[in-house]
Design a protein around this motif. Structure first.
Motif, PDB file in Angstrom:
ATOM      1  N   GLY A 185      44.567 -36.375  33.735  1.00 49.17           N
ATOM      2  CA  GLY A 185      45.211 -36.197  32.436  1.00 49.17           C
ATOM      3  C   GLY A 185      44.299 -35.869  31.288  1.00 49.17           C
ATOM      4  O   GLY A 185      44.647 -35.076  30.419  1.00 49.17           O
ATOM      5  N   ASP A 188      45.763 -35.870  27.794  1.00 48.15           N
ATOM      6  CA  ASP A 188      47.199 -35.999  28.030  1.00 48.15           C
ATOM      7  C   ASP A 188      47.484 -37.337  28.711  1.00 48.15           C
ATOM      8  O   ASP A 188      47.720 -37.412  29.925  1.00 48.15           O
ATOM      9  N   ALA A 191      50.290 -38.270  31.209  1.00 49.67           N
ATOM     10  CA  ALA A 191      50.184 -37.908  32.621  1.00 49.67           C
ATOM     11  C   ALA A 191      49.545 -39.025  33.445  1.00 49.67           C
ATOM     12  O   ALA A 191      49.326 -38.855  34.647  1.00 49.67           O
TER      13      ALA A 191
END
Length: 549
Positions: A185, A188, A191
């Motif tokens: 990830g 992010d 994720a």
């Protein structure tokens, strides 16, 4: 062996001065309501400028931490060994309240005082600032669960550094870490795949892998994991209430470009014990309170490095001679040095302004909250982005001597990119600025109100503000232009602050060069007529201890 020559024209060691004797810093501390902290700031600054402190910083980077996963009998221990000087640096930082102490201090300006000390002490050694920063930042996140905050805040704010692997409630002070990033990830975090399964006692069991865990020998960690209700925030202690070790397994320490004194680890959670912080599914909203504070420290860390680079360059040029006179008296070198000092002055002014906003936000000022939201986003991008180039130019001022480890400049150079990467790299920071403006249009109003405080003071600044109004009125391809927009906003904010508070020589040279198009792509391209002597005087700290110390 007989001497073949006499050693001359070598620059004296850069110690024996008060690091806090920084006019831009001292002026900002008083302006932002923390003048009461000046005696302690000078005390810390005198230590920071000492030969002893310089030795601490050098040695911990030459002797980085070592991971011990198992003891001699094969038992898993997951411990990190640090050089004793690391603990001296940490003890000094904690005893002077650079960590979570402001949260227990009701005096107006407490967070400003802490920011100034963080900027000063970070010039000794930047690596240990990481656990200090995260301990500061953990408190507002923990307040999402008041009972946890009530138990841990007094220990996180304690001015006693108590290193060692023991139950948190048996220690005199705690250090906090943070563990969010995963392999797949990066930035992010939504994720993330680490799971958190509720247990019968109200706790959770976390299983998964964390790609970056800063300061893995901290006492407690804030982390993110997927609970039944969605991505959530959890507190994980290193030692459990029964005295056993939590199932946090250190896989390896990262081999980093810089920041080598500080351990950064990959960690496996193997049904590790964790406590929910905030509500299930609100993990990002909860931990963003921590991230906002560490982003402020990224700005402070960037400003700290800029100041150190500028002062070292001026120190060298003052004592080194070439072609018949001191380097500092050579016109082109004066241009370079003054340009480096301008960058530092602007960074310090805006960093302390944001620290002041933080202090007032803690006390309920919603107007300052709006300015802080947008101001921190644009400043985190710009100040941290400027650090690597500034360090490279400052190093070059020392010539070949600057490329040698003994000068300390290579360490500054290796450290410089970190503040731009940590807590959201350049693109993340620029996009965050756009997000703030889209979700809270009032932040834009707060920004322009701040800039308007210097309206009419400088034609370059006025023109930049007008141009910025036009840029923001045209949302087409805003994401594509995010860096340009963010850079302009950051420069306008800095220019406004300097026009209101800095000497005319500093403010006018900054606006002419950064906002007036009279600046090249490299440092040392200030326009003709700049009062370089007045600017350089701002980077010549006295070697005498301050009377206030």
């Amino acid at each position: 062996m007989p001497q073949t020559h006499e050693v001359t024209n070598q620059v004296p060691p850069h110690h024996g001065y008060d690091v806090a004797a920084d006019p831009a810093l001292l002026e900002a501390v008083s302006r932002e309501g923390a003048g009461w902290a000046l005696p302690e700031l000078h005390e810390l600054g005198t230590l920071a400028g000492s030969e002893q402190a310089a030795d601490w910083g050098r040695v911990v980077n030459e002797n980085p931490p070592v991971l011990r996963t198992h003891d001699r009998y094969g038992h898993r221990i997951d411990e990190v060994e640090f050089h004793p000087y690391w603990h001296e640096l940490m003890r000094t930082a904690v005893s002077h309240g650079l960590h979570a102490a402001p949260w227990a201090d009701d005096r107006p300006g407490a967070h400003v005082a802490r920011a100034a000390k963080f900027l000063v002490w970070g010039q000794v050694e930047a690596g240990h600032s990481c656990p200090v920063s995260m301990t500061y930042a953990a408190v507002p996140a923990l307040r999402a669960t008041p009972e946890l905050a009530a138990r841990l805040e007094p220990l996180l704010a304690s001015r006693t550094y108590d290193f060692g692997l023991r139950r948190p409630d048996t220690k005199q002070g705690l250090i906090a870490g943070m563990s969010m990033t995963e392999k797949q990830g990066g930035s992010d975090v939504r994720a993330n795949t680490t799971t958190a399964i509720p247990a019968a006692d109200g706790s959770y069991r976390l299983t998964g892998h964390k790609w970056f865990t800063s300061a893995p020998m901290s006492d407690v960690f804030l982390t993110l994991a997927q609970a039944p209700g969605g991505l959530s925030c959890f507190l994980l202690p290193r030692v459990l209430p029964d005295g056993s070790r939590n199932r946090l397994h250190l896989q390896r320490l990262k081999d980093k470009l810089g920041n080598r004194s500080n351990a950064s680890a990959e960690i496996e959670y193997d049904e590790a014990y964790g406590l929910l912080v905030g509500e299930e599914g609100r993990g990002v909203a909860t931990i963003i309170e921590m991230v906002n504070m560490t982003r402020l420290d990224c700005v402070l860390g960037g400003a700290s490095g800029l100041r150190l680079g500028a002062v070292r360059a001026v120190h060298h040029a003052t004592h080194r001679h070439a072609f018949g006179k001191a380097l500092v008296d050579q016109p082109l070198m004066r241009n370079v040095l003054a340009d480096l000092v301008l960058e530092s002055e602007a960074a310090t002014a805006v960093a302390l302004r944001l620290a002041g906003a933080t202090d007032r936000v803690v006390r309920g000022d919603q107007g300052e909250a709006l300015l802080r939201r947008i101001g921190l986003a644009v400043t985190k991008y710009w100040v941290c982005k400027r650090a690597p180039g500034h360090a490279a130019e400052a190093l070059e001022c020392l010539g070949g001597n600057g490329y040698i480890e003994d000068s300390g400049m290579p360490r500054l150079y290796r450290e410089a990119p970190l503040s731009s990467i940590w807590e959201g790299s350049g693109n993340v920071a620029a996009l965050d600025a756009l997000r703030a403006m889209a979700r809270q249009p009032e932040t834009v109003e707060a920004f322009f109100a701040e800039a308007a405080s210097a309206a009419g003071a400088d034609r370059h600044l006025d023109a930049a503000v007008a141009g910025l109004h036009k840029q923001l009125a045209d949302p087409a391809e805003a994401e594509y232009r995010a860096r340009q927009i963010t850079e302009t906003m950051a420069l306008v904010l800095q220019g406004s602050l300097l026009q209101r508070h800095a000497p005319a020589a500093v403010a006018d040279a900054f606006c002419a060069s950064r906002l007036g198009g009279e600046h090249g792509g490299a440092y040392g391209t200030l326009p003709v007529g700049v009062d370089t002597e007045a600017i350089l005087d701002r980077a010549r700290p006295s070697t005498e201890p301050s009377p206030a110390a």
